[in-house]
Design a protein around this motif. Sequence first.
Motif, short mmCIF file in Angstrom:
data_model
loop_
_atom_site.label_atom_id
_atom_site.label_comp_id
_atom_site.label_asym_id
_atom_site.label_seq_id
_atom_site.Cartn_x
_atom_site.Cartn_y
_atom_site.Cartn_z
N ILE A 24 0.87 -1.17 0.00
CA ILE A 24 0.00 0.00 0.00
C ILE A 24 0.91 1.22 0.00
N PRO A 25 1.12 1.84 -1.17
CA PRO A 25 2.03 2.99 -1.25
C PRO A 25 1.25 4.31 -1.10
N LEU A 26 1.67 5.11 -0.14
CA LEU A 26 1.01 6.38 0.16
C LEU A 26 1.94 7.56 -0.10
N THR A 27 1.41 8.58 -0.77
CA THR A 27 2.18 9.79 -1.03
C THR A 27 2.11 10.72 0.17
N PRO A 28 2.94 11.75 0.21
CA PRO A 28 2.85 12.73 1.30
C PRO A 28 1.48 13.42 1.37
N ASN A 29 0.74 13.46 0.25
CA ASN A 29 -0.60 14.07 0.22
C ASN A 29 -1.70 13.07 0.56
N LYS A 102 5.12 4.88 3.27
CA LYS A 102 4.73 6.29 3.21
C LYS A 102 5.75 7.09 2.40
N ASN A 103 5.37 8.33 2.13
CA ASN A 103 6.26 9.30 1.45
C ASN A 103 6.69 8.83 0.06
N CYS A 104 5.76 8.27 -0.69
CA CYS A 104 6.07 7.78 -2.03
C CYS A 104 6.13 8.93 -3.03
N HIS A 105 7.16 8.89 -3.86
CA HIS A 105 7.36 9.86 -4.94
C HIS A 105 7.75 9.12 -6.20
N LYS A 106 7.34 9.64 -7.33
CA LYS A 106 7.77 9.06 -8.60
C LYS A 106 9.22 9.46 -8.85
N VAL A 107 10.06 8.45 -9.12
CA VAL A 107 11.48 8.70 -9.32
C VAL A 107 11.97 8.23 -10.69
N GLN A 108 11.14 7.45 -11.39
CA GLN A 108 11.54 6.96 -12.72
C GLN A 108 10.30 6.49 -13.46
N GLU A 109 10.47 6.14 -14.71
CA GLU A 109 9.39 5.55 -15.48
C GLU A 109 9.27 4.07 -15.11
N GLN A 110 8.16 3.46 -15.46
CA GLN A 110 7.96 2.04 -15.20
C GLN A 110 9.04 1.22 -15.90
N ASN A 111 9.32 0.05 -15.33
CA ASN A 111 10.26 -0.90 -15.92
C ASN A 111 9.58 -2.26 -15.90
#
Length: 154
Positions: A24-29, A102-111
């Motif tokens: 369960i990945p949650l962003t800061p928002n 928590k604190n998930c951010h996009k750092v790259q494109e899918q692989n």
Amino acid sequence: MKLESEDLSAVFSIIDAPDWMNVIPLTPNNEIVLVEQYRYGIEQPTLELPGGMVDPGEMPEETAKRELLEETGYEGSDWEYLGKVSSNPAFLANYTHLYVVKNCHKVQEQNLDGNERINVHTMPLDDFLEMVKEGTVHHSLVVAAVAKFLLWRR
């Protein structure tokens, strides 16, 4: 278990699958990162949590981090293990390990692997929980992860 009658017999098919994991990945928002992919068993796409099969020699948390990055392009911090559930004890011998991050951010494109066709979605966590409640999200392992998450959160 002892059967009372010797006339009873049964044949069982057991699949000895490797363990799986869901995260369960949650962003800061307080948005959740989800994956949408076609599932051949029900012949329709499903909205799910990122997840996958634990590779030989890999720990479930390593798999969770790898699958989250590969499927979504997101990374996070503050990982918590929510426990494991029997994937389907009627015929599967494996478990599904569950995490929240928590604190998930996009750092790259899918692989993605060659057979994966995954669309990434983010939405407010409460909207997702409502979709689970209504049955729009119905994948049993996702629902189990949500139950574990809600118990962990309270």
